[in-house]
Design a protein around this motif. Sequence first.
Motif, PDB file in Angstrom:
ATOM      1  N   ILE A  42      34.084  40.851  31.458  1.00 47.08           N
ATOM      2  CA  ILE A  42      33.536  42.187  31.221  1.00 47.08           C
ATOM      3  C   ILE A  42      32.072  42.101  30.816  1.00 47.08           C
ATOM      4  O   ILE A  42      31.231  42.883  31.288  1.00 47.08           O
ATOM      5  N   THR A  58      33.612  34.415  38.210  1.00 44.47           N
ATOM      6  CA  THR A  58      32.725  35.299  38.972  1.00 44.47           C
ATOM      7  C   THR A  58      32.934  35.177  40.481  1.00 44.47           C
ATOM      8  O   THR A  58      32.471  36.030  41.230  1.00 44.47           O
ATOM      9  N   VAL A  62      36.480  41.483  41.251  1.00 41.41           N
ATOM     10  CA  VAL A  62      37.161  42.308  40.259  1.00 41.41           C
ATOM     11  C   VAL A  62      38.671  42.335  40.499  1.00 41.41           C
ATOM     12  O   VAL A  62      39.477  42.145  39.584  1.00 41.41           O
ATOM     13  N   ARG A  63      39.086  42.571  41.736  1.00 39.09           N
ATOM     14  CA  ARG A  63      40.516  42.642  42.042  1.00 39.09           C
ATOM     15  C   ARG A  63      41.184  41.277  41.857  1.00 39.09           C
ATOM     16  O   ARG A  63      42.309  41.192  41.338  1.00 39.09           O
ATOM     17  N   ALA A  66      41.716  40.780  38.201  1.00 39.30           N
ATOM     18  CA  ALA A  66      42.746  41.684  37.675  1.00 39.30           C
ATOM     19  C   ALA A  66      44.146  41.282  38.099  1.00 39.30           C
ATOM     20  O   ALA A  66      45.125  41.684  37.450  1.00 39.30           O
TER      21      ALA A  66
END
Length: 250
Positions: A42, A58, A62-63, A66
């Motif tokens: 984050i 990195t 994002v997916r 998650a």
Amino acid sequence: MKAGSTTILEDVDVSVAAGQVLGVIGPNGSGKSTLVRCLAGITPADSGTVTLDGDVLTDLGVRGVARRLAFVGQAEHTDIDHRVDDVVRLGRLPHRGRFGGATAADTTICEAALAAVGLGGFGSRHWNGLSGGERQRVHIARALAQEPHVLILDEPLNHLDIHHQFELLDLLRALPTTVVIVLHDIPLAARYCDELLVLDEGRAVAAGAPADVLSPTLIADVFRVQADVKKSDRQVSVELVGTLTSATTE
């Protein structure tokens, strides 16, 4: 890591073995929340690398992150009066296709997550009708619904009464999941965590098993609190006796 000219974290190196519970402890302003937000991807680090299951965080997107990692922050507010089950279903989004809707399996997973945090049957309740502790447990259910490999929680005991604090920590201990948890309660950290990382002024001052890390001297130096520490068979219990003043530590 810095905020302006102020150093928040410096030279912190931490690793967590699969399935273990790592407790991050330290006084206010020691960098605990910054560290776990960095580990969750984050807050980007100024230098260094965060890896998850051997992959650079990195590089996962994002997916991708998650699907493997869930994060529960200190205060997650919304002005929209969502139903509880709609909030928990957000945890299933990383596992759906671009145009896929909720499946029967998603519903089963979400119901199990609510039951795990003691909110079975709350799915039809509305957000604005929940107490602070209930909202916190809904957020944890949402994180569990992600079915993460790693679960990161930043002071999740906020707003929870004593019964639900123990209930949540018992749940986290039983999960087949790697857990990183920020705690302010040293006795609970000693009881429930496999490993501890102690931060003070942005630096790691101790790390290891609670029995190896916690001592009256460390607790006095870092937390300014007098403590009785008892150790037996690699187990440790801590009783906080009272605060220390500069006169009592000289």
